[in-house]
Design an enzyme around this catalytic site. Structure first.
Site, PDB file in Angstrom:
ATOM      1  N   HIS A 103     114.975   8.131  20.989  1.00 37.61           N
ATOM      2  CA  HIS A 103     115.347   9.397  21.612  1.00 37.61           C
ATOM      3  C   HIS A 103     115.995   9.052  22.954  1.00 37.61           C
ATOM      4  O   HIS A 103     116.329   7.192  23.053  1.00 37.61           O
ATOM      5  CB  HIS A 103     113.923   9.503  22.621  1.00 37.61           C
ATOM      6  CG  HIS A 103     113.077   8.182  23.705  1.00 37.61           C
ATOM      7  ND1 HIS A 103     112.528   7.075  22.906  1.00 37.61           N
ATOM      8  CD2 HIS A 103     113.424   7.922  24.460  1.00 37.61           C
ATOM      9  CE1 HIS A 103     112.501   6.241  23.841  1.00 37.61           C
ATOM     10  NE2 HIS A 103     112.945   6.514  25.120  1.00 37.61           N
ATOM     11  N   ASP A 105     116.232   8.958  27.254  1.00 36.55           N
ATOM     12  CA  ASP A 105     115.721   9.061  28.404  1.00 36.55           C
ATOM     13  C   ASP A 105     116.386  10.522  29.362  1.00 36.55           C
ATOM     14  O   ASP A 105     117.540  10.716  29.473  1.00 36.55           O
ATOM     15  CB  ASP A 105     115.657   7.662  29.286  1.00 36.55           C
ATOM     16  CG  ASP A 105     115.307   6.705  28.151  1.00 36.55           C
ATOM     17  OD1 ASP A 105     113.839   6.793  27.607  1.00 36.55           O
ATOM     18  OD2 ASP A 105     116.048   5.443  29.055  1.00 36.55           O
ATOM     19  N   HIS A 261     117.625   5.281  21.408  1.00 41.48           N
ATOM     20  CA  HIS A 261     117.276   3.862  21.312  1.00 41.48           C
ATOM     21  C   HIS A 261     115.412   3.812  21.042  1.00 41.48           C
ATOM     22  O   HIS A 261     114.640   4.610  21.448  1.00 41.48           O
ATOM     23  CB  HIS A 261     117.233   2.931  23.041  1.00 41.48           C
ATOM     24  CG  HIS A 261     116.152   3.948  23.939  1.00 41.48           C
ATOM     25  ND1 HIS A 261     117.197   5.248  24.195  1.00 41.48           N
ATOM     26  CD2 HIS A 261     114.929   3.926  24.598  1.00 41.48           C
ATOM     27  CE1 HIS A 261     116.712   5.490  25.461  1.00 41.48           C
ATOM     28  NE2 HIS A 261     115.820   4.815  25.436  1.00 41.48           N
ATOM     29  N   ARG A 276     112.678  -1.992  34.293  1.00 41.85           N
ATOM     30  CA  ARG A 276     113.222  -1.018  33.559  1.00 41.85           C
ATOM     31  C   ARG A 276     113.495  -0.461  35.199  1.00 41.85           C
ATOM     32  O   ARG A 276     112.581   0.655  36.392  1.00 41.85           O
ATOM     33  CB  ARG A 276     112.744  -0.015  33.006  1.00 41.85           C
ATOM     34  CG  ARG A 276     114.251   0.859  32.551  1.00 41.85           C
ATOM     35  CD  ARG A 276     113.345   2.075  31.361  1.00 41.85           C
ATOM     36  NE  ARG A 276     112.581   3.153  32.088  1.00 41.85           N
ATOM     37  CZ  ARG A 276     111.331   3.443  32.441  1.00 41.85           C
ATOM     38  NH1 ARG A 276     111.306   3.878  30.467  1.00 41.85           N
ATOM     39  NH2 ARG A 276     110.753   4.278  32.792  1.00 41.85           N
TER      40      ARG A 276
HETATM   41 FE   LIG Z   1     113.091   5.110  26.658  1.00 45.07          FE
END
Ligand SMILES: [Fe+2]
Length: 294
Positions: A103, A105, A261, A276
């Protein structure tokens, strides 16, 4: 080939990713270094730094050089009090890994985020790699006939494509349910060009993921399902990928407009702790474009 004066850029593979050296992210980074790091990101879709033991505040300060940061959702992830933009992602016995799908983000948002900046705080001793895919390479890797068919198509992108799957069922129970309902309500299905022109590089990319592209528009339902299955296999080809092994202090910065990713879920019973943050806007890239046009 781009020239770099302040940093060193070593491609990680032929089609995807590069390692950046010659910069210490614990120290103030100059505008010239940031500009070259951004340039490397545009060229390679995802870039990597080793041995950068930055604090959450230092990670947020570095991320903010590129654009506006999103405040982390406390309901979804732990956060640190001193850097509210940094999500602490812990996968352990209570929260086993489950982002083992390709996917980008924010694909399901009306305005997807520009980039994500992920630091390995405490990676597993074995396993837990992340696989990155260059969507510009994936687009170039299709046949002329298929590119002709897809070039002008719109895609339908939907949060629920992924989150109605069996693997995500547990998120609709307990404490996580309220956050899931809110995200679903805020993100109805949205259309994006399937083959957008990158706003900075001008390159075309195959903006597709198995997780969030719900349909390809302009063809029949069964044609769309067939194309979805084909593109899922196509994007998983190793030729378009780089597989990153994390060490403590490894950082990855990826452009969500040109890469996918996949977090490999093979490290149980080890624990994986990552920090993150999300960069919503590409201020450097779009500023550059404005200069070029103006
Ligand atoms: Fe992600």
């Amino acid at each position: 080939m781009a020239d770099y004066s302040y940093i060193s850029v070593t491609p990680a593979s032929r089609n995807c990713g590069a390692f950046i050296t010659g910069v210490d992210l614990k120290q103030p980074v100059s505008d010239a270094e940031v500009a070259e790091i951004h340039q490397a990101l545009m060229q390679h879709q995802v870039i990597f730094f080793r041995n950068q033991d930055v604090s959450p505040q230092e990670q947020a300060a570095f991320g903010a050089r590129f654009g506006r940061l999103r405040k982390a959702r406390r309901a979804a992830f732990d956060t640190t009090d001193d850097a509210p933009e940094v999500s602490v992602i812990i996968n352990d016995r209570e929260n086993p890994p489950y982002i083992d799908h390709f996917h980008a983000d924010g694909m399901f948002r009306a305005e997807p985020e520009f980039a994500s900046l992920l630091k390995a705080e405490s990676p597993p001793t074995l396993g837990g790699d992340t696989i990155f895919v260059s969507l510009t390479a994936a687009w170039r890797g299709l046949s002329d006939a298929m590119r002709g068919l897809l070039a002008d198509k719109m895609g339908l992108y939907d949060f629920m494509r992924l989150h109605s799957s069996p693997e995500k069922a547990r998120n609709w129970e307990g404490a996580a349910r309220a956050g899931m309902l809110k995200t679903r309500e805020e993100n109805p299905p949205v259309q994006h060009p399937l083959i957008p022109v990158h706003p900075v590089t001008g390159e075309q990319a195959l903006y597709f993921s198995e997780s969030f592209t719900a349909a390809i528009l302009g063809v029949t339902k069964y044609e769309s399902e067939g194309l979805h299955a084909m593109l899922t296999r196509h994007c998983a080809k190793p030729e378009f990928q780089y597989r990153l092994n994390w060490h403590p202090g490894t950082i990855a910065l990826w452009d969500n407009r040109s890469s996918l990713h996949y977090a490999v879920a093979d490290y149980w019973p080890d624990t994986r702790i990552m920090h993150r943050l999300t960069i919503e806007t590409d201020d450097i890239g779009l500023g550059r474009r404005a200069e070029a046009v103006g």
